[in-house]
Design a protein around this motif. Structure first.
Motif, mmCIF file in Angstrom:
data_model
loop_
_atom_site.group_PDB
_atom_site.id
_atom_site.type_symbol
_atom_site.label_atom_id
_atom_site.label_comp_id
_atom_site.label_asym_id
_atom_site.label_seq_id
_atom_site.Cartn_x
_atom_site.Cartn_y
_atom_site.Cartn_z
ATOM 1 N N LEU A 45 0.869 -1.097 0.017
ATOM 2 C CA LEU A 45 -0.114 -0.036 0.165
ATOM 3 C C LEU A 45 0.888 1.238 -0.139
ATOM 4 C CD1 LEU A 45 -2.893 -0.830 2.669
ATOM 5 C CD2 LEU A 45 -3.156 -0.717 0.055
ATOM 6 N N PHE A 46 1.872 1.300 0.677
ATOM 7 C CA PHE A 46 2.846 2.414 1.042
ATOM 8 C C PHE A 46 3.572 2.541 -0.428
ATOM 9 C CE2 PHE A 46 7.298 3.580 1.753
ATOM 10 C CZ PHE A 46 7.008 4.978 2.119
ATOM 11 N N LEU A 47 4.255 1.315 -1.091
ATOM 12 C CA LEU A 47 4.858 1.412 -2.153
ATOM 13 C C LEU A 47 4.244 1.922 -3.494
ATOM 14 C CD1 LEU A 47 7.314 -1.529 -1.759
ATOM 15 C CD2 LEU A 47 7.805 0.864 -1.305
ATOM 16 N N ASN A 48 2.964 1.545 -3.352
ATOM 17 C CA ASN A 48 1.900 1.968 -4.534
ATOM 18 C C ASN A 48 1.302 3.548 -4.448
ATOM 19 O OD1 ASN A 48 1.621 0.009 -6.669
ATOM 20 N ND2 ASN A 48 1.657 -1.267 -4.715
ATOM 21 N N GLY A 49 1.705 4.118 -3.076
ATOM 22 C CA GLY A 49 1.360 5.406 -2.901
ATOM 23 C C GLY A 49 -0.219 5.546 -2.214
ATOM 24 N N LEU A 50 -0.606 4.429 -1.764
ATOM 25 C CA LEU A 50 -1.998 4.661 -1.548
ATOM 26 C C LEU A 50 -2.153 4.897 0.192
ATOM 27 C CD1 LEU A 50 -2.967 1.256 -3.059
ATOM 28 C CD2 LEU A 50 -3.803 3.483 -3.664
ATOM 29 N N ILE A 51 -0.823 4.746 0.990
ATOM 30 C CA ILE A 51 -0.794 5.384 2.163
ATOM 31 C C ILE A 51 0.416 6.235 2.250
ATOM 32 C CG2 ILE A 51 -2.283 3.711 3.302
ATOM 33 C CD1 ILE A 51 -0.028 2.191 4.304
ATOM 34 N N ASP A 52 0.647 7.010 3.320
ATOM 35 C CA ASP A 52 2.048 7.600 3.505
ATOM 36 C C ASP A 52 2.900 6.782 4.579
ATOM 37 O OD1 ASP A 52 1.359 8.309 6.056
ATOM 38 O OD2 ASP A 52 0.511 10.549 5.444
ATOM 39 N N GLU A 53 4.126 7.223 4.670
ATOM 40 C CA GLU A 53 5.049 6.427 5.415
ATOM 41 C C GLU A 53 4.362 6.475 6.780
ATOM 42 O OE1 GLU A 53 9.740 6.254 6.296
ATOM 43 O OE2 GLU A 53 9.000 7.802 5.249
ATOM 44 N N GLY A 54 4.124 7.678 7.387
ATOM 45 C CA GLY A 54 3.513 7.736 8.679
ATOM 46 C C GLY A 54 2.632 6.493 9.072
ATOM 47 N N HIS A 55 1.691 6.497 8.098
ATOM 48 C CA HIS A 55 0.321 5.551 8.181
ATOM 49 C C HIS A 55 0.800 4.070 8.211
ATOM 50 C CE1 HIS A 55 -3.538 4.304 6.770
ATOM 51 N NE2 HIS A 55 -3.544 4.028 8.157
ATOM 52 N N TYR A 56 1.831 3.789 7.309
ATOM 53 C CA TYR A 56 2.636 2.559 7.096
ATOM 54 C C TYR A 56 3.198 2.105 8.322
ATOM 55 C CZ TYR A 56 6.302 -0.671 5.825
ATOM 56 O OH TYR A 56 6.964 -1.861 5.977
ATOM 57 N N LYS A 57 3.918 3.009 9.011
ATOM 58 C CA LYS A 57 4.604 2.686 10.463
ATOM 59 C C LYS A 57 3.537 2.309 11.277
ATOM 60 C CE LYS A 57 8.952 5.112 9.542
ATOM 61 N NZ LYS A 57 9.654 6.084 9.782
ATOM 62 N N LEU A 58 2.429 3.076 11.488
ATOM 63 C CA LEU A 58 1.389 2.723 12.471
ATOM 64 C C LEU A 58 0.807 1.405 12.038
ATOM 65 C CD1 LEU A 58 -0.533 6.246 12.911
ATOM 66 C CD2 LEU A 58 1.277 5.268 14.389
ATOM 67 N N LEU A 59 0.386 1.209 10.749
ATOM 68 C CA LEU A 59 -0.212 -0.172 10.729
ATOM 69 C C LEU A 59 1.000 -1.210 10.850
ATOM 70 C CD1 LEU A 59 -1.908 0.888 7.214
ATOM 71 C CD2 LEU A 59 -3.100 0.152 9.440
ATOM 72 N N PHE A 60 2.098 -0.987 10.599
ATOM 73 C CA PHE A 60 3.136 -2.039 10.836
ATOM 74 C C PHE A 60 3.112 -2.298 12.613
ATOM 75 C CE2 PHE A 60 7.438 -3.714 11.476
ATOM 76 C CZ PHE A 60 7.473 -4.374 10.546
ATOM 77 N N ALA A 61 3.209 -1.178 13.307
ATOM 78 C CA ALA A 61 2.794 -1.317 14.615
ATOM 79 C C ALA A 61 2.034 -2.420 15.157
ATOM 80 C CB ALA A 61 3.092 -0.149 15.288
ATOM 81 N N THR A 62 0.726 -2.058 14.370
ATOM 82 C CA THR A 62 -0.476 -2.704 14.612
ATOM 83 C C THR A 62 -0.270 -4.050 14.645
ATOM 84 O OG1 THR A 62 -1.988 -0.813 14.072
ATOM 85 C CG2 THR A 62 -3.026 -2.965 13.943
ATOM 86 N N VAL A 63 0.378 -4.678 13.424
ATOM 87 C CA VAL A 63 0.719 -5.863 12.991
ATOM 88 C C VAL A 63 1.568 -6.533 14.081
ATOM 89 C CG1 VAL A 63 1.697 -7.628 11.549
ATOM 90 C CG2 VAL A 63 0.425 -5.859 10.469
ATOM 91 N N GLU A 64 2.489 -5.913 14.610
ATOM 92 C CA GLU A 64 3.460 -6.275 15.754
ATOM 93 C C GLU A 64 2.866 -6.550 16.925
ATOM 94 O OE1 GLU A 64 7.240 -6.493 15.502
ATOM 95 O OE2 GLU A 64 6.635 -6.620 13.632
ATOM 96 N N ASP A 65 1.930 -5.696 17.278
ATOM 97 C CA ASP A 65 1.258 -6.029 18.440
ATOM 98 C C ASP A 65 0.282 -7.107 18.296
ATOM 99 O OD1 ASP A 65 2.368 -4.147 20.059
ATOM 100 O OD2 ASP A 65 0.989 -2.750 20.107
ATOM 101 N N LEU A 92 -6.255 1.964 12.056
ATOM 102 C CA LEU A 92 -7.351 1.246 11.353
ATOM 103 C C LEU A 92 -8.219 2.161 10.880
ATOM 104 C CD1 LEU A 92 -7.363 -1.889 13.688
ATOM 105 C CD2 LEU A 92 -6.214 -1.522 11.668
ATOM 106 N N GLN A 93 -8.747 3.147 11.749
ATOM 107 C CA GLN A 93 -9.898 4.033 10.961
ATOM 108 C C GLN A 93 -9.354 4.817 9.771
ATOM 109 O OE1 GLN A 93 -10.349 6.350 14.628
ATOM 110 N NE2 GLN A 93 -12.385 5.141 15.064
ATOM 111 N N ASN A 94 -8.113 5.352 9.757
ATOM 112 C CA ASN A 94 -7.535 5.970 8.674
ATOM 113 C C ASN A 94 -7.313 5.043 7.480
ATOM 114 O OD1 ASN A 94 -7.282 8.332 10.011
ATOM 115 N ND2 ASN A 94 -5.130 8.078 10.621
ATOM 116 N N LEU A 95 -7.253 3.696 7.590
ATOM 117 C CA LEU A 95 -7.072 2.694 6.530
ATOM 118 C C LEU A 95 -8.606 2.466 5.854
ATOM 119 C CD1 LEU A 95 -5.518 0.624 5.228
ATOM 120 C CD2 LEU A 95 -6.231 -1.192 6.749
ATOM 121 N N VAL A 96 -9.646 2.663 6.831
ATOM 122 C CA VAL A 96 -11.123 2.659 6.217
ATOM 123 C C VAL A 96 -11.174 4.069 5.529
ATOM 124 C CG1 VAL A 96 -13.408 2.851 6.870
ATOM 125 C CG2 VAL A 96 -12.264 1.129 8.173
ATOM 126 N N ASN A 97 -10.654 5.045 5.609
ATOM 127 C CA ASN A 97 -10.764 6.079 4.944
ATOM 128 C C ASN A 97 -10.132 5.862 3.523
ATOM 129 O OD1 ASN A 97 -12.062 7.415 6.749
ATOM 130 N ND2 ASN A 97 -10.331 8.421 7.973
#
Length: 102
Positions: A45-65, A92-97
């Motif tokens: 999603l990040f590499l395709n420009g669908l989310i920014d780096e900050g959002h990617y890091k937050l989603l990555f942390a979600t997966v880690e937890d 996750l709410q931002n992902l829905v957006n």
């Protein structure tokens, strides 16, 4: 662990799974990319420009937890994840957006 805390953590686990699987389908439709794991989906999603780096890091942390809860059964881990639930909810709410963009 009290019942309310346990319920919130279980809801997080369920929502985290649903989010990455929905993102996987979204990614396939938008880009044709067939990523197979939560981290690969969010990275794509990040590499395709669908989310920014900050959002990617937050989603990555979600997966880690989410992974911590799946593989480690210590009370301290639950407490650490529980402290992050509000941040995970925002991610996750931002992902829905993202899914709702034209």
């Amino acid at each position: 662990m009290d019942a309310i805390k346990n319920g919130k953590i279980q809801k997080f686990e369920y929502c985290a799974e649903l989010a990455w699987k929905t993102a996987k389908i979204y990614l396939e439709i938008k880009t044709g990319n067939m990523a197979m794991s939560p981290k690969a989906v969010y990275k794509s999603l990040f590499l395709n420009g669908l989310i920014d780096e900050g959002h990617y890091k937050l989603l990555f942390a979600t997966v880690e937890d989410r992974n911590k809860l799946s593989h480690i059964y210590k009370e301290e881990m639950y407490d650490d994840v529980y402290k992050n639930l509000k941040t995970h909810l925002t991610a996750l709410q931002n992902l829905v957006n993202v899914f709702n963009r034209p």
